[in-house]
Design an enzyme around this catalytic site. Structure first.
Site, mmCIF file in Angstrom:
data_model
loop_
_atom_site.group_PDB
_atom_site.id
_atom_site.type_symbol
_atom_site.label_atom_id
_atom_site.label_comp_id
_atom_site.label_asym_id
_atom_site.label_seq_id
_atom_site.Cartn_x
_atom_site.Cartn_y
_atom_site.Cartn_z
ATOM 1 N N LYS A 153 0.871 -1.190 0.000
ATOM 2 C CA LYS A 153 0.000 0.000 0.000
ATOM 3 C C LYS A 153 0.898 1.226 0.000
ATOM 4 O O LYS A 153 1.617 1.498 0.953
ATOM 5 C CB LYS A 153 -0.893 -0.025 1.245
ATOM 6 C CG LYS A 153 -2.203 0.666 1.105
ATOM 7 C CD LYS A 153 -2.177 2.168 1.241
ATOM 8 C CE LYS A 153 -1.791 2.744 2.566
ATOM 9 N NZ LYS A 153 -1.464 4.195 2.455
ATOM 10 N N GLU B 6 8.797 -0.533 11.810
ATOM 11 C CA GLU B 6 9.822 0.522 11.715
ATOM 12 C C GLU B 6 9.131 1.842 12.018
ATOM 13 O O GLU B 6 8.458 2.408 11.158
ATOM 14 C CB GLU B 6 10.423 0.554 10.296
ATOM 15 C CG GLU B 6 11.159 -0.701 9.914
ATOM 16 C CD GLU B 6 12.516 -0.848 10.593
ATOM 17 O OE1 GLU B 6 12.878 -0.005 11.435
ATOM 18 O OE2 GLU B 6 13.204 -1.825 10.281
ATOM 19 N N CYS C 12 13.150 9.256 9.598
ATOM 20 C CA CYS C 12 12.877 8.588 10.869
ATOM 21 C C CYS C 12 14.090 8.639 11.784
ATOM 22 O O CYS C 12 13.948 8.757 12.987
ATOM 23 C CB CYS C 12 12.459 7.152 10.619
ATOM 24 S SG CYS C 12 13.591 6.277 9.553
ATOM 25 N N GLU D 163 8.902 13.336 18.528
ATOM 26 C CA GLU D 163 9.350 13.489 17.141
ATOM 27 C C GLU D 163 8.628 14.670 16.485
ATOM 28 O O GLU D 163 7.417 14.832 16.642
ATOM 29 C CB GLU D 163 9.015 12.207 16.379
ATOM 30 C CG GLU D 163 9.519 12.199 14.961
ATOM 31 C CD GLU D 163 9.223 10.869 14.268
ATOM 32 O OE1 GLU D 163 8.071 10.403 14.342
ATOM 33 O OE2 GLU D 163 10.148 10.315 13.664
HETATM 34 P P1 NAD Z 1 1.717 7.368 9.120
HETATM 35 O O1 NAD Z 1 1.765 6.397 10.220
HETATM 36 O O2 NAD Z 1 0.705 8.426 9.168
HETATM 37 O O3 NAD Z 1 1.512 6.643 7.719
HETATM 38 C C1 NAD Z 1 2.368 5.600 7.298
HETATM 39 C C2 NAD Z 1 1.591 4.722 6.384
HETATM 40 O O4 NAD Z 1 0.564 4.079 7.140
HETATM 41 C C3 NAD Z 1 0.879 5.449 5.236
HETATM 42 O O5 NAD Z 1 0.969 4.658 4.065
HETATM 43 C C4 NAD Z 1 -0.570 5.506 5.723
HETATM 44 O O6 NAD Z 1 -1.501 5.546 4.670
HETATM 45 C C5 NAD Z 1 -0.691 4.210 6.478
HETATM 46 N N1 NAD Z 1 -1.747 4.164 7.490
HETATM 47 C C6 NAD Z 1 -2.298 5.189 8.173
HETATM 48 N N2 NAD Z 1 -3.261 4.734 9.019
HETATM 49 C C7 NAD Z 1 -3.303 3.388 8.870
HETATM 50 C C8 NAD Z 1 -4.056 2.350 9.479
HETATM 51 N N3 NAD Z 1 -4.975 2.618 10.408
HETATM 52 N N4 NAD Z 1 -3.825 1.079 9.100
HETATM 53 C C9 NAD Z 1 -2.890 0.796 8.179
HETATM 54 N N5 NAD Z 1 -2.146 1.733 7.551
HETATM 55 C C10 NAD Z 1 -2.339 3.020 7.896
HETATM 56 O O7 NAD Z 1 3.181 7.957 9.023
HETATM 57 P P2 NAD Z 1 3.689 9.032 8.027
HETATM 58 O O8 NAD Z 1 3.301 10.349 8.616
HETATM 59 O O9 NAD Z 1 3.289 8.733 6.646
HETATM 60 O O10 NAD Z 1 5.279 8.799 8.106
HETATM 61 C C11 NAD Z 1 6.069 9.446 9.025
HETATM 62 C C12 NAD Z 1 6.380 8.516 10.191
HETATM 63 O O11 NAD Z 1 7.014 7.340 9.732
HETATM 64 C C13 NAD Z 1 7.365 9.136 11.151
HETATM 65 O O12 NAD Z 1 6.960 8.893 12.478
HETATM 66 C C14 NAD Z 1 8.666 8.427 10.858
HETATM 67 O O13 NAD Z 1 9.563 8.387 11.905
HETATM 68 C C15 NAD Z 1 8.207 7.077 10.444
HETATM 69 N N6 NAD Z 1 9.192 6.427 9.564
HETATM 70 C C16 NAD Z 1 9.951 5.409 10.070
HETATM 71 C C17 NAD Z 1 10.930 4.806 9.294
HETATM 72 C C18 NAD Z 1 11.783 3.695 9.835
HETATM 73 O O14 NAD Z 1 12.396 2.970 9.081
HETATM 74 N N7 NAD Z 1 11.861 3.529 11.135
HETATM 75 C C19 NAD Z 1 11.111 5.211 7.977
HETATM 76 C C20 NAD Z 1 10.323 6.249 7.487
HETATM 77 C C21 NAD Z 1 9.348 6.855 8.298
#
Ligand code: NAD
Length: 491
Positions: free
Chosen positions: A178, A253, A287, A384
Site C-alpha cells: 500500500k 519501523e 525517521c 518526534e
Molecule cells: P503514518 O503512520 O501516518 O503513515 C504511514 C503509512 O501508514 C501510510 O501509508 C498511511 O496511509 C498508512 N496508514 C495510516 N493509518 C493506517 C491504518 N490505520 N492502518 C494501516 N495503515 C495506515 O506515518 P507518516 O506520517 O506517513 O510517516 C512518518 C512517520 O514514519 C514518522 O513517524 C517516521 O519516523 C516514520 N518512519 C519510520 C521509518 C523507519 O524505518 N523507522 C522510515 C520512514 C518513516
C-alpha cells in the site's frame, strides 16, 4: 490496461486497474501546491483482489518452487528497469515528495542497490542440520509466511517499497504493497519495473489508498500472514492491535527522537557537517534524523555559533532546484511542525535561528530552525517533530549526556562525537538505540541492520538480518529405522 497504468491505476495481479468506485487521489507537488497527477484510490475491494491473487500464487508454490537464484535474477531485472529510467524516476520522486533532486537521485540508486543486495542473498537463506544421534536425522528449513502486507510512508517511498519487496521476494513470500497517499507515484514506478521484469502475475501488487481505508483493509485481511509497517508510532500501535487478533508477525519501523552527543574534544567540522545532513536533509523528514544535539558546556558556545552560521547559509526552495531546505510533504505536516515550533517557544526554549511556517508563499516551507536551552522533559525534547527543527541542550558529564539521550520512549538512532576511543566505545555501548553513529550521522548502509529499540519498533530491515524477519524456521526430524538384516559395518 496500459490506459489505467498511464492514469495512475493500481497494479493488481498483473493488471493495471482503476478503482471500482472510480475514486481518485490528487497528488500535489509540495513545493508549489499544484496538482501534478491523479491516482486511483483503493478501497477494500481492490485490497481483497490483490491479497487473494497473492495468496493464490503462494498456495501454487510459484515462488517457493522457483530456484532461489532465479528469484534473485528476477530482482536484478526489477533493478535493471529502475536503473534504466533513473533520471525520469528521480524527477518523479522529487516532485512527488518535495525532496531535492540530488536526494531523489540517491533514492533511486538506493532502491536499485536494495534490490541487487537481496537478489544476491536469495540463494543463501539456509537452514541447519542438528546432530541428534540414535538414528535420527534432523534439519531446519526457512519457510516464507505467505502474503506479506506492506505499508509504506511518504518520506522515502521508492527505496522503502523496493526494500521490503526485495526481502519478500528473495524469501518466496508474495507482497501486497500500500503506497502512501501523500506520495504515491514511486509505487507506480516500482510496479512498472515488476511488470517489465516478469515477476509472476499476482506475486506483487501495488496499490494506493488512504491509511484508514486501504491500509486498514490490508493489515486486517484474513489472508495476510506477515506485516511490514513503516510509519508513525500512533499508526503502528493500531496496526499491531489488528495483527494481534490474527497473531500475525510484524516488522515495525517506527519513528525516533535521535540524539547526538558532542564531547569537548570533538572535531567540530565533523559535527557541523553531520548536523547539516542529519537534522536538515529532506527538511528533517527522516525517521533517524538527528533531532537533538547534546553539547558539552565547554564547547556549547562555539558549537552553537558554528551550527547557526551553517543553518543561516542553507538555501530554501523547491527540490527541483536542488535546494538545501525543501518543502514539507503537506500543509497538514507543515502545521504540525509549526505547532511544535510554537510549543517550544511556549516551553521557554531559546530560538537561535529559523522560524515558523512560511505561509506567505506557495508550497509547504519552513526554514531550518535551531533552538537552544531545550529542557529534555519538554515536548521538543521528547517527541518526534519530523521537520527541520533541531533542539540543543548542554550537559556536564558523559553519564548525564547518555541519560538525556536515552530519556525518551523511543530509540532508533543516536550518535556521538569524540576523538577518545575509550569514551567513544563506552558511550556507544550505553546509548540505547538500534544504531549508533560515531563521528558522523547516517553512517549505516544497505548492508547494515536497521531498526529500533523500545517504541521505535522491532524487527530489522537492511542487511542480512532483515531476511530473518521474512522467514519462519520449521524443523524436520527423520527417524531412520534400524535395518537388522544388514551386516554390521565398521568405519
Ligand atoms: P503514518 O503512520 O501516518 O503513515 C504511514 C503509512 O501508514 C501510510 O501509508 C498511511 O496511509 C498508512 N496508514 C495510516 N493509518 C493506517 C491504518 N490505520 N492502518 C494501516 N495503515 C495506515 O506515518 P507518516 O506520517 O506517513 O510517516 C512518518 C512517520 O514514519 C514518522 O513517524 C517516521 O519516523 C516514520 N518512519 C519510520 C521509518 C523507519 O524505518 N523507522 C522510515 C520512514 C518513516
Amino acid at each position: 490496461m496500459s490506459d489505467a497504468r498511464d492514469r495512475g491505476g493500481h497494479y493488481i495481479a498483473g493488471d493495471w486497474r482503476d478503482s471500482a468506485s472510480g475514486a481518485c487521489i490528487a497528488v500535489e507537488d509540495p513545493a508549489t501546491g499544484e496538482v501534478i497527477a491523479e491516482v486511483a484510490e483503493a478501497g477494500a475491494a481492490e485490497i481483497d483482489a490483490a491479497v487473494s491473487a497473492a495468496h493464490g500464487v503462494f498456495r501454487a508454490r510459484t515462488l517457493i518452487d522457483m530456484p532461489p537464484f532465479e528469484r534473485g535474477l528476477m530482482l536484478h531485472r526489477v533493478a535493471d528497469d529502475l536503473e534504466s529510467r533513473r533520471e525520469a524516476i528521480a524527477r518523479t520522486v522529487c516532485l512527488d515528495t518535495g525532496k531535492a533532486i540530488s536526494v531523489a537521485r540517491e533514492e533511486v540508486g538506493t532502491a536499485v542497490r536494495y534490490l541487487r543486495y537481496y537478489a544476491g542473498l536469495a540463494d543463501k537463506v539456509e537452514g541447519r542440520s542438528i546432530p541428534r544421534g540414535g538414528g535420527l536425522v534432523d534439519f531446519t528449513i526457512r519457510s516464507p509466511f505467505g502474503v506479506s502486507g506492506q505499508v509504506v510512508p511518504w518520506n522515502f517511498p521508492l527505496e522503502l517499497t523496493a526494500r521490503s519487496l526485495a526481502c519478500a521476494i528473495a524469501t518466496a513470500n508474495c507482497a501486497v504493497i500500500k503506497s502512501p497517499e501523500l506520495a504515491p507515484l514511486s509505487g507506480i514506478e516500482v510496479a512498472k519495473a515488476c511488470e517489465a521484469a516478469g515477476v509472476p502475475t499476482g506475486a506483487v501488487s501495488i496499490l494506493t489508498g488512504y491509511g484508514a481505508v486501504a491500509g486498514k483493509a490490508l493489515v486486517t485481511h484474513p489472508l495476510v500472514r506477515h506485516i511490514v509497517f513503516t510509519g508513525s508510532l500512533a499508526t503502528g500501535r493500531d496496526v499491531l492491535r489488528s495483527a494481534a487478533e490474527r497473531v500475525v508477525p510484524c516488522i515495525m519501523e517506527l519513528g525516533g527522537k535521535s540524539a547526538a552527543i558532542v564531547y569537548p574534544d570533538a572535531d567540530l567540522d565533523l559535527v557541523v557537517e553531520a548536523v547539516k545532513s542529519g537534522a536538515f536533509l529532506n527538511a528533517g523528514q527522516n525517521c533517524n534524523a538527528m533531532t537533538r544535539l547534546l553539547v558539552h558546556e565547554a564547547v556549547a558556545g562555539e558549537v552553537l555559533d558554528r551550527v547557526e552560521a551553517m543553518v543561516a547559509a542553507l538555501r530554501l526552495g523547491p527540490g527541483i532546484e536542488d535546494n538545501d531546505i525543501t518543502a514539507l510533504i503537506s500543509r497538514q505536516q507543515l502545521k504540525r511542525v509549526d505547532d511544535a515550533y510554537r510549543g517550544a517557544l511556549d516551553d521557554g526554549a531559546r530560538l537561535v535561528v529559523g522560524g515558523g511556517a512560511l505561509l506567505d508563499r506557495p508550497g509547504n516551507f519552513m526554514p531550518a530552525t535551531l533552538f537552544a536551552d531545550v529542557r529534555p522533559e519538554t515536548a521538543l525534547g521528547q517527541h518526534e517533530v519530523f521537520g527541520p527543527v533541531l533542539a540543543v541542550t548542554t550537559f556536564k558529564t558523559a553519564e548525564e549526556a547518555v541519560a538525556i539521550a536515552n530519556g525518551t520512549d523511543q530509540g532508533l538512532a543516536s550518535g556521538l562525537f569524540t576523538r577518545d576511543l575509550d569514551l567513544g566505545m563506552w558511550t556507544a555501548e550505553h546509548l540505547w538505540s538500534g544504531q549508533v553513529y560515531l563521528n558522523g550521522w547516517f553512517v549505516g548502509g544497505i548492508e547494515t541492520p536497521f531498526g529500533g529499540v523500545n517504541q521505535s519498533g522491532y524487527g530489522r530491515e537492511k542487511g542480512q538480518e532483515a531476511l530473518e524477519g521474512y522467514v519462519q524456521t520449521r524443523n524436520i526430524g527423520i527417524k531412520v529405522s534400524a535395518r537388522p538384516n544388514l551386516p554390521p559395518r565398521t568405519i
